[in-house]
Motif scaffolding. Structure first.
Motif, PDB file in Angstrom:
ATOM      1  N   THR A  55      15.173  -8.047   1.746  1.00 55.12           N
ATOM      2  CA  THR A  55      13.823  -7.846   2.255  1.00 55.12           C
ATOM      3  C   THR A  55      12.818  -7.964   1.114  1.00 55.12           C
ATOM      4  N   GLN A  56      11.948  -8.938   1.209  1.00 56.50           N
ATOM      5  CA  GLN A  56      10.935  -9.179   0.181  1.00 56.50           C
ATOM      6  C   GLN A  56       9.532  -8.821   0.651  1.00 56.50           C
ATOM      7  N   THR A  57       9.322  -8.834   1.955  1.00 53.91           N
ATOM      8  CA  THR A  57       7.982  -8.585   2.497  1.00 53.91           C
ATOM      9  C   THR A  57       8.042  -7.486   3.548  1.00 53.91           C
ATOM     10  N   LEU A  58       7.034  -6.634   3.524  1.00 54.60           N
ATOM     11  CA  LEU A  58       6.883  -5.619   4.563  1.00 54.60           C
ATOM     12  C   LEU A  58       5.524  -4.966   4.429  1.00 54.60           C
ATOM     13  N   SER A  59       5.116  -4.299   5.488  1.00 56.30           N
ATOM     14  CA  SER A  59       3.923  -3.462   5.465  1.00 56.30           C
ATOM     15  C   SER A  59       4.137  -2.359   6.476  1.00 56.30           C
ATOM     16  N   HIS A 111       2.593  14.248   3.376  1.00 54.91           N
ATOM     17  CA  HIS A 111       1.620  13.246   2.974  1.00 54.91           C
ATOM     18  C   HIS A 111       1.855  11.946   3.743  1.00 54.91           C
ATOM     19  N   THR A 112       0.770  11.237   3.968  1.00 55.22           N
ATOM     20  CA  THR A 112       0.835   9.945   4.633  1.00 55.22           C
ATOM     21  C   THR A 112       0.517   8.846   3.628  1.00 55.22           C
ATOM     22  N   LEU A 113       1.335   7.788   3.643  1.00 52.01           N
ATOM     23  CA  LEU A 113       1.129   6.662   2.748  1.00 52.01           C
ATOM     24  C   LEU A 113       1.150   5.361   3.527  1.00 52.01           C
ATOM     25  N   ARG A 114       0.398   4.403   3.031  1.00 50.70           N
ATOM     26  CA  ARG A 114       0.450   3.035   3.544  1.00 50.70           C
ATOM     27  C   ARG A 114       1.032   2.163   2.441  1.00 50.70           C
ATOM     28  N   VAL A 115       1.962   1.275   2.806  1.00 55.82           N
ATOM     29  CA  VAL A 115       2.608   0.427   1.816  1.00 55.82           C
ATOM     30  C   VAL A 115       2.557  -1.023   2.255  1.00 55.82           C
ATOM     31  N   ALA A 116       2.590  -1.909   1.277  1.00 55.71           N
ATOM     32  CA  ALA A 116       2.699  -3.342   1.542  1.00 55.71           C
ATOM     33  C   ALA A 116       3.396  -3.985   0.359  1.00 55.71           C
ATOM     34  N   ALA A 117       4.208  -4.997   0.632  1.00 55.45           N
ATOM     35  CA  ALA A 117       4.920  -5.692  -0.437  1.00 55.45           C
ATOM     36  C   ALA A 117       5.071  -7.161  -0.081  1.00 55.45           C
ATOM     37  N   ASP A 118       4.896  -8.003  -1.096  1.00 56.61           N
ATOM     38  CA  ASP A 118       5.111  -9.442  -0.946  1.00 56.61           C
ATOM     39  C   ASP A 118       5.858  -9.914  -2.187  1.00 56.61           C
ATOM     40  N   GLY A 119       7.160  -9.661  -2.207  1.00 57.53           N
ATOM     41  CA  GLY A 119       7.969 -10.048  -3.351  1.00 57.53           C
ATOM     42  C   GLY A 119       7.716  -9.166  -4.549  1.00 57.53           C
ATOM     43  N   PRO A 120       8.271  -9.537  -5.710  1.00 54.55           N
ATOM     44  CA  PRO A 120       8.162  -8.708  -6.913  1.00 54.55           C
ATOM     45  C   PRO A 120       6.800  -8.746  -7.584  1.00 54.55           C
ATOM     46  N   GLU A 121       5.924  -9.662  -7.157  1.00 52.87           N
ATOM     47  CA  GLU A 121       4.634  -9.812  -7.840  1.00 52.87           C
ATOM     48  C   GLU A 121       3.484  -9.074  -7.178  1.00 52.87           C
ATOM     49  N   ARG A 122       3.664  -8.605  -5.940  1.00 50.31           N
ATOM     50  CA  ARG A 122       2.557  -7.974  -5.225  1.00 50.31           C
ATOM     51  C   ARG A 122       3.050  -6.783  -4.416  1.00 50.31           C
ATOM     52  N   GLN A 123       2.529  -5.607  -4.760  1.00 51.29           N
ATOM     53  CA  GLN A 123       2.796  -4.400  -3.994  1.00 51.29           C
ATOM     54  C   GLN A 123       1.535  -3.531  -3.942  1.00 51.29           C
ATOM     55  N   LYS A 124       1.449  -2.739  -2.887  1.00 49.67           N
ATOM     56  CA  LYS A 124       0.320  -1.818  -2.766  1.00 49.67           C
ATOM     57  C   LYS A 124       0.801  -0.544  -2.097  1.00 49.67           C
ATOM     58  N   LEU A 125       0.397   0.591  -2.660  1.00 49.84           N
ATOM     59  CA  LEU A 125       0.692   1.895  -2.089  1.00 49.84           C
ATOM     60  C   LEU A 125      -0.594   2.703  -2.053  1.00 49.84           C
ATOM     61  N   THR A 126      -0.894   3.280  -0.895  1.00 50.27           N
ATOM     62  CA  THR A 126      -2.100   4.088  -0.749  1.00 50.27           C
ATOM     63  C   THR A 126      -1.732   5.453  -0.202  1.00 50.27           C
ATOM     64  N   ALA A 232      18.979  -4.846  11.922  1.00 48.67           N
ATOM     65  CA  ALA A 232      18.740  -6.287  11.843  1.00 48.67           C
ATOM     66  C   ALA A 232      18.643  -6.779  10.407  1.00 48.67           C
ATOM     67  N   THR A 233      17.956  -6.032   9.537  1.00 49.46           N
ATOM     68  CA  THR A 233      17.687  -6.508   8.174  1.00 49.46           C
ATOM     69  C   THR A 233      18.536  -5.820   7.108  1.00 49.46           C
ATOM     70  N   LYS A 257       5.562   3.335  11.131  1.00 41.12           N
ATOM     71  CA  LYS A 257       5.253   1.962  11.542  1.00 41.12           C
ATOM     72  C   LYS A 257       5.748   1.032  10.451  1.00 41.12           C
ATOM     73  N   VAL A 258       6.399  -0.085  10.810  1.00 38.84           N
ATOM     74  CA  VAL A 258       6.870  -1.027   9.805  1.00 38.84           C
ATOM     75  C   VAL A 258       6.879  -2.434  10.389  1.00 38.84           C
ATOM     76  N   ASP A 259       6.494  -3.387   9.569  1.00 40.07           N
ATOM     77  CA  ASP A 259       6.474  -4.799   9.949  1.00 40.07           C
ATOM     78  C   ASP A 259       7.043  -5.582   8.775  1.00 40.07           C
ATOM     79  N   PHE A 260       8.066  -6.410   9.035  1.00 41.41           N
ATOM     80  CA  PHE A 260       8.702  -7.159   7.958  1.00 41.41           C
ATOM     81  C   PHE A 260       8.083  -8.537   7.741  1.00 41.41           C
ATOM     82  N   GLY A 261       6.957  -8.798   8.381  1.00 42.61           N
ATOM     83  CA  GLY A 261       6.248 -10.049   8.139  1.00 42.61           C
ATOM     84  C   GLY A 261       5.522 -10.028   6.802  1.00 42.61           C
ATOM     85  N   LYS A 262       5.081 -11.191   6.354  1.00 38.60           N
ATOM     86  CA  LYS A 262       4.384 -11.298   5.073  1.00 38.60           C
ATOM     87  C   LYS A 262       2.955 -10.787   5.207  1.00 38.60           C
ATOM     88  N   PRO A 263       2.546  -9.801   4.392  1.00 38.47           N
ATOM     89  CA  PRO A 263       1.173  -9.307   4.451  1.00 38.47           C
ATOM     90  C   PRO A 263       0.178 -10.385   4.032  1.00 38.47           C
TER      91      PRO A 263
END
Length: 402
Positions: A55-59, A111-126, A232-233, A257-263
């Motif tokens: 898994t490389q991408t998720l939000s 605590h509530t966090l929002r996350v997003a990832a697009d491979g090893p070069e892009r991640q975001k945590l709020t 599945a993944t 909530k989770v989505d494995f599509g590319k952000p």
């Protein structure tokens, strides 16, 4: 093969390093109602499934609830003062913007966090706290930390420097296939650990298997670790750590909530808000003390240890006694512990007052600091015994050392 090895790095802390994964691994988790009907699977097959996941991408959004059974607000304040700067330099970022300081909030409460990832070069945590937000954004060579409440920003350049030689050497030593890795995990579990599949669960609307890890040894504070794995993944979706004390889980953090599509690429864009104070790196960055200057330098462990016993991390010798889930670290600090609370360093006064229990035995006398998972015995002669074991196990280890 490289992808397989890369994926294998994520199963090792989840399935092998029982105690370590339990205490620091914030694998997102939250079970929902309803158990899906899935094909039967063995523990080895499920471990292979995790290892093969790429898994490389998720939000998504997840919630972390932590209950260690100690007054963490006072503890966090004390640890924040250990090894910290004076805070008088106007060019420095405030503690509220330092990730090493800010993320200590996750060790207590919900605590509530929002996350997003697009491979090893892009991640975001709020981290969301009412109308306030704290964000960590990694986008290529840039890393940003933004505290909306303080309206402060920390920026680091050169975040992407590629794997070092040490990382490459570690990868060469890892099993090359999911099956080989699963074999190693089950072999490492040996006679001390039970690894089974404990049914299924719904996590954030996803069908998942439950991997259940339990100690076979008595004396451990860990009752069980449960990891929900997306059917599945193969991505871990749930991590629940339960203590032998019962009650609320020590750690129950989970995807709602989770989505494995590319952000969208814009997710990782950041521009400092107008009027925000922007600091280029933290104080430690110029000295090479931090990972990207964000406070995780080589002295971090020593500073943490000093909060529990004077001299720890400064020439003190550490030995390991026991095995498996009842492993205890013995640290000979060589420093006497103050007999009275008011003589102790201010960083540990709160610890001594609020949750220290006096004990005695063949070893002499000392104080046991207890949580629902990790307990520590600090003897009056400056020896520290710490592990995910019961108070009696610590006292027995101290007695056996005499």
């Amino acid at each position: 093969m490289a992808d397989t090895r890369k994926a294998s790095r994520f199963i090792v802390p989840a399935a092998v390093a029982g105690v370590a994964a339990a205490t620091i691994g914030l694998v997102p988790a939250l079970a929902a109602s309803g158990d899906p009907d899935l094909p039967d699977i063995t523990a080895q097959q499920l471990i292979e499934k995790i290892a093969a996941s790429d898994t490389q991408t998720l939000s998504g959004t997840f919630r972390i609830s932590t209950d260690l059974g100690l007054p963490l607000e006072g503890l966090a304040s004390g640890l924040a003062g250990i090894g910290g700067g004076s805070g008088d330099d106007s060019s420095s970022a405030s503690p509220s913007t330092d990730p090493a300081q800010k993320l200590t909030e996750l060790v207590s409460g919900t605590h509530t966090l929002r996350v997003a990832a697009d491979g090893p070069e892009r991640q975001k945590l709020t981290l969301v706290d009412g109308s306030d937000e704290y964000s960590l954004i990694h986008n290529g060579d840039d890393v940003w930390a933004y505290d909306s409440k303080a309206n402060e920003v920390v920026h680091e350049k050169g975040a992407s420097e590629g794997p070092d030689k040490g990382s490459a050497d570690v990868e060469k030593e890892l099993p090359a296939t999911p099956k080989a890795l699963a074999d190693e995990v089950l072999k490492a579990a040996g006679d001390t650990t039970s690894i089974t599949v404990g049914g299924t669960a719904k996590v954030a609307g996803r069908d998942a298997y439950q991997l259940v890890i339990k100690p076979k040894q008595s004396g451990s504070t860990v009752e069980s670790i449960k990891i929900a794995v997306d059917s599945a993944t193969g991505t871990p979706l749930k991590f629940t750590l339960a203590s032998v004390q019962g009650g609320k889980p020590v750690l129950d953090a989970g995807f709602t909530k989770v989505d494995f599509g590319k952000p969208d690429a814009s997710t990782f864009d950041f521009k400092a808000p107008e009027g925000a104070k922007v600091t280029e790196g933290l104080d430690g960055a110029e000295k090479g003390e931090g990972a990207g200057g964000f406070g995780f330098g080589p002295d971090f462990g020593k500073d943490f240890a000093k909060g529990f016993a004077p001299g720890a991390g400064e020439g003190g010798e550490m030995n390991v006694v026991g095995e498996g889930w009842t492993t205890i670290a013995k640290i000979d600090t060589g420093a006497d512990v103050p007999a009275k609370t008011d003589e102790a360093p201010k960083e540990i006064q709160g610890l001594l007052d609020s949750f220290g229990d006096k004990v005695s035995g063949k070893f002499g006398s000392g104080t046991v600091f207890t949580t629902k998972i990790v307990n520590a015995l600090v003897t009056d002669d400056g020896t520290v015994y710490v592990g995910a074991v019961t108070k009696d196990a610590l006292v027995d280890a101290a007695n056996a050392a005499k």
